[in-house]
Write an enzyme that holds these catalytic residues in place. Structure first.
Site, PDB file in Angstrom:
ATOM      1  N   GLY A 125      -2.897 -12.783 -20.785  1.00 35.39           N
ATOM      2  CA  GLY A 125      -1.447 -12.622 -20.682  1.00 35.39           C
ATOM      3  C   GLY A 125      -0.662 -13.913 -20.610  1.00 35.39           C
ATOM      4  O   GLY A 125       0.529 -13.897 -20.278  1.00 35.39           O
TER       5      GLY A 125
ATOM      6  N   GLU B 131      -9.262 -14.239 -19.173  1.00 35.86           N
ATOM      7  CA  GLU B 131      -9.580 -13.736 -20.515  1.00 35.86           C
ATOM      8  C   GLU B 131      -8.354 -13.792 -21.418  1.00 35.86           C
ATOM      9  O   GLU B 131      -7.789 -12.759 -21.777  1.00 35.86           O
ATOM     10  CB  GLU B 131     -10.192 -12.332 -20.454  1.00 35.86           C
TER      11      GLU B 131
ATOM     12  N   GLY C 217      -6.118 -14.180 -24.800  1.00 35.02           N
ATOM     13  CA  GLY C 217      -6.245 -13.842 -26.211  1.00 35.02           C
ATOM     14  C   GLY C 217      -5.194 -14.604 -27.000  1.00 35.02           C
ATOM     15  O   GLY C 217      -5.444 -15.640 -27.599  1.00 35.02           O
ATOM     16  N   ARG C 218      -3.944 -14.110 -26.954  1.00 31.08           N
ATOM     17  CA  ARG C 218      -2.846 -14.650 -27.751  1.00 31.08           C
ATOM     18  C   ARG C 218      -2.689 -16.169 -27.615  1.00 31.08           C
ATOM     19  O   ARG C 218      -2.566 -16.873 -28.620  1.00 31.08           O
ATOM     20  CB  ARG C 218      -1.534 -13.963 -27.339  1.00 31.08           C
TER      21      ARG C 218
ATOM     22  N   CYS D  12       8.554  -0.361 -48.904  1.00 26.29           N
ATOM     23  CA  CYS D  12       9.743   0.454 -49.095  1.00 26.29           C
ATOM     24  C   CYS D  12      10.192   1.033 -47.759  1.00 26.29           C
ATOM     25  O   CYS D  12      10.240   2.256 -47.581  1.00 26.29           O
ATOM     26  CB  CYS D  12       9.458   1.556 -50.103  1.00 26.29           C
TER      27      CYS D  12
ATOM     28  N   TYR E  72      -2.938 -11.218 -32.959  1.00 28.75           N
ATOM     29  CA  TYR E  72      -2.238  -9.939 -33.119  1.00 28.75           C
ATOM     30  C   TYR E  72      -1.411  -9.977 -34.406  1.00 28.75           C
ATOM     31  O   TYR E  72      -0.212  -9.653 -34.405  1.00 28.75           O
ATOM     32  CB  TYR E  72      -1.338  -9.657 -31.900  1.00 28.75           C
TER      33      TYR E  72
HETATM   34  C1  LIG Z   1      -5.358  -7.674 -24.391  1.00 19.81           C
HETATM   35  C2  LIG Z   1      -6.113  -8.051 -23.190  1.00 19.81           C
HETATM   36  C3  LIG Z   1      -6.297  -9.394 -22.836  1.00 19.81           C
HETATM   37  C4  LIG Z   1      -5.658 -10.525 -23.601  1.00 19.81           C
HETATM   38  O1  LIG Z   1      -4.281 -10.531 -23.436  1.00 19.81           O
HETATM   39  P1  LIG Z   1      -3.383 -11.699 -24.097  1.00 19.81           P
HETATM   40  O2  LIG Z   1      -1.995 -11.321 -23.771  1.00 19.81           O
HETATM   41  O3  LIG Z   1      -3.674 -11.704 -25.541  1.00 19.81           O
HETATM   42  O4  LIG Z   1      -3.802 -12.972 -23.436  1.00 19.81           O
HETATM   43  C5  LIG Z   1      -7.074  -9.675 -21.747  1.00 19.81           C
HETATM   44  N1  LIG Z   1      -7.640  -8.684 -21.010  1.00 19.81           N
HETATM   45  C6  LIG Z   1      -7.481  -7.377 -21.300  1.00 19.81           C
HETATM   46  C7  LIG Z   1      -8.128  -6.357 -20.464  1.00 19.81           C
HETATM   47  C8  LIG Z   1      -6.713  -7.019 -22.392  1.00 19.81           C
HETATM   48  O5  LIG Z   1      -6.531  -5.723 -22.658  1.00 19.81           O
END
Ligand SMILES: *Cc1c(COP(=O)(O)O)cnc(C)c1O
Length: 364
Positions: free
Chosen positions: A211, A245, A247-248, A315, A343
């Site tokens: 997050g 953890e 991601g983005r 479209c 994403y």
């Molecule tokens: C999607 C997700 C993440 C990653 O979130 P980001 O906003 O991309 O950093 C980490 N843990 C869980 C459980 C998720 O569902």
């Protein structure tokens, strides 16, 4: 908005035809992930695969992370194939019987409910996913802090603890992914709450989730990994394991989506540039409601200044990358969308209208 385009991306743009292209700057990703690794010394890092599961992206991240977080049997099998030795954390609400059978081979299993724990019949190392009553205002997405399908409130956790005596699983700690799109100080406040809660249960392992904020409106603004890492080191006690953890914030910046301008037109006073791609390749701006940052690589045509809306060729009026932005665009220019590494391709509706798939390029 001034976006710096790496030389390798420019090179792909020079030979771009009418088929759009994704370019992943793996060298840039390597540098970024190494910097994040250094800033978070002492904290384990698991990459959240759902942000971008491209095999080359996973391989580039592997030297800098402790493991990968997967949220489905599909992601589990995919990462096992790409990186057979990687430690996998498996989470997500709603697990099938086939997925539950993977639990013994996961490094960590994130239990989302008492019913899920009751269905676990083999030994596995588990974290209980908690949804604490915390304040998550200001977050882009909230998975916790109120009623959501993610994880358990303290009552659900108590139910799980009571089940453990008759369960084959080993309780290792707690997992929390409460919100996304937060700055370091806000994430540290959440971490403090999760640590206090886990410690009250006598636990010493904590997955604090992802997050970390990514700003599409101010691309030069970056999550403060140094402050976050220092804050986590200050919060941790000897003998505890802290894990995050992201991601983005790991992969967003390494991806570029290149399209050519096919048409520029004025309709009822508004100017539109129609691009060779569309949101079926890059759905991010539609889902997040922002203007996707971009740079224009001129193709020699004579552009007109003033506000222009960048659209794809689906479209539907929802096929918009950026609205009324200031740019000079002519037919034949290349528009290089930045921040398309997370994403982006993998959340898009590729088959809508049956346009060709983009080409993929990897800069090493
Ligand atoms: C999607 C997700 C993440 C990653 O979130 P980001 O906003 O991309 O950093 C980490 N843990 C869980 C459980 C998720 O569902």
């Amino acid at each position: 908005m001034s976006i710096e385009v790496p030389a390798g991306v420019r090179k792909v743009a020079e030979s771009l035809d009418d088929v759009p292209a994704y370019v992943y700057d793996l060298a840039g990703l390597d540098r970024h992930a190494a910097a994040v690794r250094a800033a978070l010394a002492g904290t384990e890092i698991c990459y959240a695969v759902k942000a971008n599961p491209d095999p080359e992206v996973l391989r580039a991240l592997a030297p800098h992370v402790d493991g990968f977080e997967v949220s489905s049997g599909g992601e589990f099998a995919h990462v096992r194939e790409v990186l057979p030795e990687a430690a996998l954390s498996f989470g997500g609400p709603g697990k099938t019987a086939a997925e539950l059978a993977l639990a013994p081979s996961a490094h960590r299993w994130h239990v989302e409910s008492p019913a899920e724990l009751r269905r676990m019949r083999e030994p596995a190392d588990v974290l209980l996913r908690v949804n604490l009553d915390v304040n998550v205002t200001g977050a882009a997405l909230a998975m916790g802090g109120g009623a959501t399908p993610f994880g358990m409130d303290p009552g659900g956790v108590a139910e799980c603890l009571a089940l453990l005596g008759s369960s084959p699983v080993r309780l290792r700690g707690v997992h929390a992914h409460l919100a996304s799109g937060l700055a370091a100080p806000d994430l540290l406040t959440l971490a403090e709450a999760v640590l206090a809660y886990g410690r009250s249960l006598g636990l010493r392992e904590f997955n604090l989730g992802g997050g970390m904020a990514v700003s599409y409106t101010r691309p030069e603004e970056r999550f403060d990994w140094a402050a976050y890492g220092a804050g986590l080191r200050a919060l941790a006690r000897p003998g505890e394991t802290l894990r995050v953890e992201p991601g983005r914030a790991l992969t967003a910046y390494c991806g570029w989506y290149l399209t050519t301008v096919l048409d520029v037109k004025r309709v009822h006073g508004e100017r539109f540039a129609v691009l060779s791609g569309g949101t079926h390749h890059l759905r991010t701006p539609v889902t997040k409601g922002h203007d996707q940052p971009f740079a224009v690589l001129p193709g020699g045509g004579e552009g007109e200044d003033g506000p222009v809306t960048l659209v794809g060729r689906l479209c539907t009026p929802k096929d918009v990358f950026a609205r009324r932005v200031t740019a000079s665009l002519a037919v034949g220019d290349v528009v290089a969308f930045a921040m398309a590494g997370a994403y982006a391709w993998n959340i898009s509706h590729h088959d809508f209208l049956m346009h060709p798939k983009p080409a993929f390029h990897y800069l090493r």
